[in-house]
Motif scaffolding. Structure first.
Motif, PDB file in Angstrom:
ATOM      1  N   VAL A 129       0.827  -1.199   0.000  1.00 21.55           N
ATOM      2  CA  VAL A 129       0.000   0.000   0.000  1.00 21.55           C
ATOM      3  C   VAL A 129       0.863   1.250   0.000  1.00 21.55           C
ATOM      4  CG1 VAL A 129      -1.561   1.378   1.427  1.00 21.55           C
ATOM      5  CG2 VAL A 129      -2.043  -1.023   1.027  1.00 21.55           C
ATOM      6  N   LYS A 130       1.901   1.256   0.817  1.00 20.84           N
ATOM      7  CA  LYS A 130       2.750   2.442   0.905  1.00 20.84           C
ATOM      8  C   LYS A 130       3.412   2.764  -0.427  1.00 20.84           C
ATOM      9  CE  LYS A 130       3.819   2.220   5.851  1.00 20.84           C
ATOM     10  NZ  LYS A 130       4.882   2.136   6.876  1.00 20.84           N
ATOM     11  N   LEU A 131       3.982   1.739  -1.069  1.00 21.86           N
ATOM     12  CA  LEU A 131       4.655   1.981  -2.342  1.00 21.86           C
ATOM     13  C   LEU A 131       3.647   2.313  -3.438  1.00 21.86           C
ATOM     14  CD1 LEU A 131       7.281   2.090  -3.892  1.00 21.86           C
ATOM     15  CD2 LEU A 131       7.077  -0.365  -4.341  1.00 21.86           C
TER      16      LEU A 131
ATOM     17  N   GLU B 228     -10.465   2.065  -0.940  1.00 23.83           N
ATOM     18  CA  GLU B 228     -10.092   1.514   0.370  1.00 23.83           C
ATOM     19  C   GLU B 228      -8.582   1.331   0.509  1.00 23.83           C
ATOM     20  OE1 GLU B 228     -11.673   1.194   2.992  1.00 23.83           O
ATOM     21  OE2 GLU B 228     -13.783   0.945   2.574  1.00 23.83           O
ATOM     22  N   VAL B 229      -7.819   2.276  -0.026  1.00 18.66           N
ATOM     23  CA  VAL B 229      -6.365   2.091  -0.049  1.00 18.66           C
ATOM     24  C   VAL B 229      -5.724   2.296   1.312  1.00 18.66           C
ATOM     25  CG1 VAL B 229      -6.153   2.711  -2.468  1.00 18.66           C
ATOM     26  CG2 VAL B 229      -6.017   4.499  -0.740  1.00 18.66           C
ATOM     27  N   LEU B 230      -6.405   2.990   2.213  1.00 13.70           N
ATOM     28  CA  LEU B 230      -5.805   3.287   3.512  1.00 13.70           C
ATOM     29  C   LEU B 230      -6.213   2.299   4.590  1.00 13.70           C
ATOM     30  CD1 LEU B 230      -6.175   7.172   3.536  1.00 13.70           C
ATOM     31  CD2 LEU B 230      -4.331   5.763   2.611  1.00 13.70           C
ATOM     32  N   ALA B 231      -6.980   1.270   4.210  1.00 16.79           N
ATOM     33  CA  ALA B 231      -7.463   0.306   5.202  1.00 16.79           C
ATOM     34  C   ALA B 231      -6.332  -0.556   5.756  1.00 16.79           C
ATOM     35  CB  ALA B 231      -8.539  -0.585   4.586  1.00 16.79           C
ATOM     36  N   VAL B 232      -5.225  -0.704   5.009  1.00 18.97           N
ATOM     37  CA  VAL B 232      -4.141  -1.594   5.429  1.00 18.97           C
ATOM     38  C   VAL B 232      -3.034  -0.841   6.152  1.00 18.97           C
ATOM     39  CG1 VAL B 232      -2.442  -3.278   4.624  1.00 18.97           C
ATOM     40  CG2 VAL B 232      -4.663  -3.121   3.508  1.00 18.97           C
ATOM     41  N   GLY B 233      -2.751   0.387   5.724  1.00 16.19           N
ATOM     42  CA  GLY B 233      -1.623   1.124   6.277  1.00 16.19           C
ATOM     43  C   GLY B 233      -1.817   1.495   7.735  1.00 16.19           C
ATOM     44  N   ASP B 234      -0.711   1.834   8.414  1.00  9.50           N
ATOM     45  CA  ASP B 234      -0.791   2.244   9.815  1.00  9.50           C
ATOM     46  C   ASP B 234      -1.334   3.669   9.914  1.00  9.50           C
ATOM     47  OD1 ASP B 234       1.603   4.150   9.717  1.00  9.50           O
ATOM     48  OD2 ASP B 234       2.516   2.265   9.084  1.00  9.50           O
ATOM     49  N   MET B 235      -1.666   4.098  11.145  1.00  4.66           N
ATOM     50  CA  MET B 235      -2.322   5.379  11.346  1.00  4.66           C
ATOM     51  C   MET B 235      -1.460   6.547  10.900  1.00  4.66           C
ATOM     52  SD  MET B 235      -5.330   4.782  12.397  1.00  4.66           S
ATOM     53  CE  MET B 235      -5.782   6.452  12.869  1.00  4.66           C
TER      54      MET B 235
ATOM     55  N   PHE C 272       0.849   6.586   8.589  1.00  2.00           N
ATOM     56  CA  PHE C 272       0.902   6.658   7.132  1.00  2.00           C
ATOM     57  C   PHE C 272      -0.443   7.090   6.556  1.00  2.00           C
ATOM     58  CE2 PHE C 272       1.031   4.977   2.782  1.00  2.00           C
ATOM     59  CZ  PHE C 272       2.240   5.513   2.371  1.00  2.00           C
ATOM     60  N   GLN C 273      -1.550   6.710   7.191  1.00  2.00           N
ATOM     61  CA  GLN C 273      -2.855   7.164   6.726  1.00  2.00           C
ATOM     62  C   GLN C 273      -2.943   8.680   6.756  1.00  2.00           C
ATOM     63  OE1 GLN C 273      -6.342   5.335   8.440  1.00  2.00           O
ATOM     64  NE2 GLN C 273      -5.454   3.293   8.388  1.00  2.00           N
ATOM     65  N   LYS C 274      -2.486   9.268   7.868  1.00  2.00           N
ATOM     66  CA  LYS C 274      -2.502  10.740   7.975  1.00  2.00           C
ATOM     67  C   LYS C 274      -1.604  11.360   6.907  1.00  2.00           C
ATOM     68  CE  LYS C 274      -1.800  14.544  11.201  1.00  2.00           C
ATOM     69  NZ  LYS C 274      -1.097  15.361  10.206  1.00  2.00           N
ATOM     70  N   LYS C 275      -0.454  10.756   6.679  1.00  2.00           N
ATOM     71  CA  LYS C 275       0.468  11.239   5.660  1.00  2.00           C
ATOM     72  C   LYS C 275      -0.177  11.189   4.275  1.00  2.00           C
ATOM     73  CE  LYS C 275       5.249  10.240   4.171  1.00  2.00           C
ATOM     74  NZ  LYS C 275       6.390   9.325   4.412  1.00  2.00           N
ATOM     75  N   CYS C 276      -0.920  10.117   3.989  1.00  3.33           N
ATOM     76  CA  CYS C 276      -1.592   9.973   2.698  1.00  3.33           C
ATOM     77  C   CYS C 276      -2.702  11.002   2.535  1.00  3.33           C
ATOM     78  CB  CYS C 276      -2.164   8.565   2.552  1.00  3.33           C
ATOM     79  SG  CYS C 276      -0.924   7.279   2.364  1.00  3.33           S
ATOM     80  N   ILE C 277      -3.494  11.212   3.593  1.00  2.00           N
ATOM     81  CA  ILE C 277      -4.570  12.199   3.535  1.00  2.00           C
ATOM     82  C   ILE C 277      -3.995  13.577   3.248  1.00  2.00           C
ATOM     83  CG2 ILE C 277      -6.303  13.415   4.897  1.00  2.00           C
ATOM     84  CD1 ILE C 277      -7.299  10.742   4.051  1.00  2.00           C
ATOM     85  N   ASP C 278      -2.926  13.941   3.960  1.00  2.81           N
ATOM     86  CA  ASP C 278      -2.290  15.250   3.738  1.00  2.81           C
ATOM     87  C   ASP C 278      -1.777  15.367   2.311  1.00  2.81           C
ATOM     88  OD1 ASP C 278      -2.818  15.892   6.352  1.00  2.81           O
ATOM     89  OD2 ASP C 278      -0.809  15.392   7.090  1.00  2.81           O
ATOM     90  N   LYS C 279      -1.206  14.283   1.789  1.00  6.17           N
ATOM     91  CA  LYS C 279      -0.678  14.312   0.423  1.00  6.17           C
ATOM     92  C   LYS C 279      -1.802  14.475  -0.589  1.00  6.17           C
ATOM     93  CE  LYS C 279       2.407  13.965  -2.829  1.00  6.17           C
ATOM     94  NZ  LYS C 279       3.391  15.048  -3.055  1.00  6.17           N
ATOM     95  N   MET C 280      -2.920  13.755  -0.407  1.00  3.82           N
ATOM     96  CA  MET C 280      -4.029  13.872  -1.349  1.00  3.82           C
ATOM     97  C   MET C 280      -4.641  15.265  -1.321  1.00  3.82           C
ATOM     98  SD  MET C 280      -6.024  10.198  -1.499  1.00  3.82           S
ATOM     99  CE  MET C 280      -6.077   9.762   0.229  1.00  3.82           C
TER     100      MET C 280
END
Length: 420
Positions: free
Chosen positions: A171-173, A190-197, A199-207
């Protein structure tokens, strides 16, 4: 396209349901002979629905909406609503049965963990592979690869074949590749369902960043309403293949959570409600009735009064009662108890009226687990009977926020009163 990057017009997707073979000639013959005689298939799973041969299933039924450049759209709905099917149509994995989809720009998609990755290639090689699929030149990928690797937090394993990656590393890569390569539209299922919390926050900020600063369009599917709130500026709700709402995020979430199964109601008869196997059943609840109300809608500060009817199978000296209140995420958000309110004798039926203050609760729809329990000689709790849901009610947004945390989590309401 008048500023739209995605236009979906009356899209329908129909599947023909088939029959899976029994695995052996004998099994297939048994199934065929059962169908000829209009009997139940002996090789089918117990309780599973039997579909007729060539029966049709509409995964999407006349869905229409447009998406403008830079919008972040949350696509929500229950399982089987058609969300993933719609993303597959947008990604051109499959084609619509009817209707038309027009897309302007490059699409990068994450429909499931590892989509678009080749297991035998390393993480680095897969980055170049995904770039070439998007039509990028090697030089363009070279300019971004260091940033992709750093964001993915997979530097140590970037030259390892991805078949050895965990689901979290996948998921991260994969997210890092989708977010940094030169695409105009990102489809996330549902891409953030697997990652840790973290990394989820990091992904939300990036999007949020790529939508605001780079003008990328995002369609995001999730059952996590908090991430929908954080990321999306608009919400589309699907139900059984049909679009039922398109607009404000909070309103869309409210419509999704208030589905057919979550309506305010009282279960006056507990016969068909879920019972729990670990209970002693010394006392059995028969019904629960809200008093003085035609509906289970309570305004802020309003006291809930209800009558509980029950009967005893064995003598109980110190009978007690609690209400465990669940939100729409099935989490216990509040409890209210009435300890040692009576004793009861075997073979007799009783009814008692209780009062409960729900004003500390936030606004929303709640499901209640009522539990009758016995206090042991040492003060220990022995659950006798519980029913879920014993009550579903709606509470208008409260202003009181004096919440305290208890053993079960969430809010501790004031103790219930047994008033009759």
């Amino acid at each position: 396209m008048d500023g739209n990057v995605i236009e979906i017009e009356n899209v329908k997707k129909q599947y023909r349901l088939g029959t899976i073979g029994g695995g052996t000639l004998k099994g297939d013959l048994q199934s065929w002979w059962a169908r000829v005689r209009h009997k139940e298939d002996p090789n089918s799973r117990i309780g599973s629905k039997q579909y007729a041969k060539n029966e049709k299933f509409m995964a999407l039924d006349g869905v229409s909406f447009n998406v403008k450049k830079g919008e972040t759209v949350g696509l929500i709905g229950g399982n089987g609503a058609g969300k993933s099917t719609l993303l597959k149509l947008l990604s051109r994995v499959t084609a619509p049965t009817e209707g038309e989809i027009r897309v302007k720009g490059r699409i990068s998609s994450m429909l499931e963990v590892g989509t678009g990755f080749h297991g035998e290639l390393t993480g680095r090689e897969n980055i170049y592979l995904n770039g070439s699929i998007l039509g990028m030149k090697k030089k363009e990928v070279d300019e971004r690869i260091d940033e992709i690797i750093e964001f993915s937090e997979c530097e140590q394993f970037i030259d390892t074949p991805v078949k050895r990656y965990s689901s979290g590393m996948f998921v991260k890569l994969a997210f890092s590749v989708s977010a940094h390569l030169n695409s105009d539209i990102m489809l996330m299922d549902e891409v953030l369902a697997v990652g840790d919390m973290a990394f989820q926050k990091k992904c939300i900020d990036k999007m949020i960043s790529v939508a605001r600063d780079e003008g990328k369009t995002i369609i995001y599917v999730s059952h996590n309403m908090q991430t929908i709130r954080q990321l999306c500026s608009r919400c589309v709700v699907l139900r059984r293949g049909k679009l039922i709402y398109d607009g404000d995020v909070e309103r869309g979430i409210d419509i999704y959570l208030r589905n057919d199964e979550i309506t305010s109601k009282v279960f006056n008869d507990f016969t068909d409600c879920h019972k729990f196997n670990f209970l002693t059943n010394k006392v059995i609840m028969d019904s629960l009735e809200v008093l003085g109300k035609e509906s289970c809608h309570f305004a802020d500060g309003e006291t809930v009064r209800f009558r509980l009817k029950f009967h005893c199978n064995e003598d109980v000296k110190r009978l007690s009662f609690r209400m465990m209140i669940h939100n729409n995420d099935q989490m216990v958000t509040a409890t209210s108890s009435c300890f040692d309110f009576m004793s009861c004798r075997a073979g007799e039926s009783y009814e008692r009226v209780f009062e409960m203050d729900v004003s500390p609760l936030a606004g929303g729809v709640y499901k209640v687990l009522p539990v009758l329990f016995e206090l042991g000689e040492l003060g220990n709790v022995i659950d006798a009977d519980g029913v879920y849901p014993g009550l579903v009610f709606e509470h208008e947004k409260a202003t009181k926020l004096d919440w305290k945390t208890n053993l079960y989590g969430g809010t501790v309401l004031e103790d219930m009163k047994c008033i009759g």
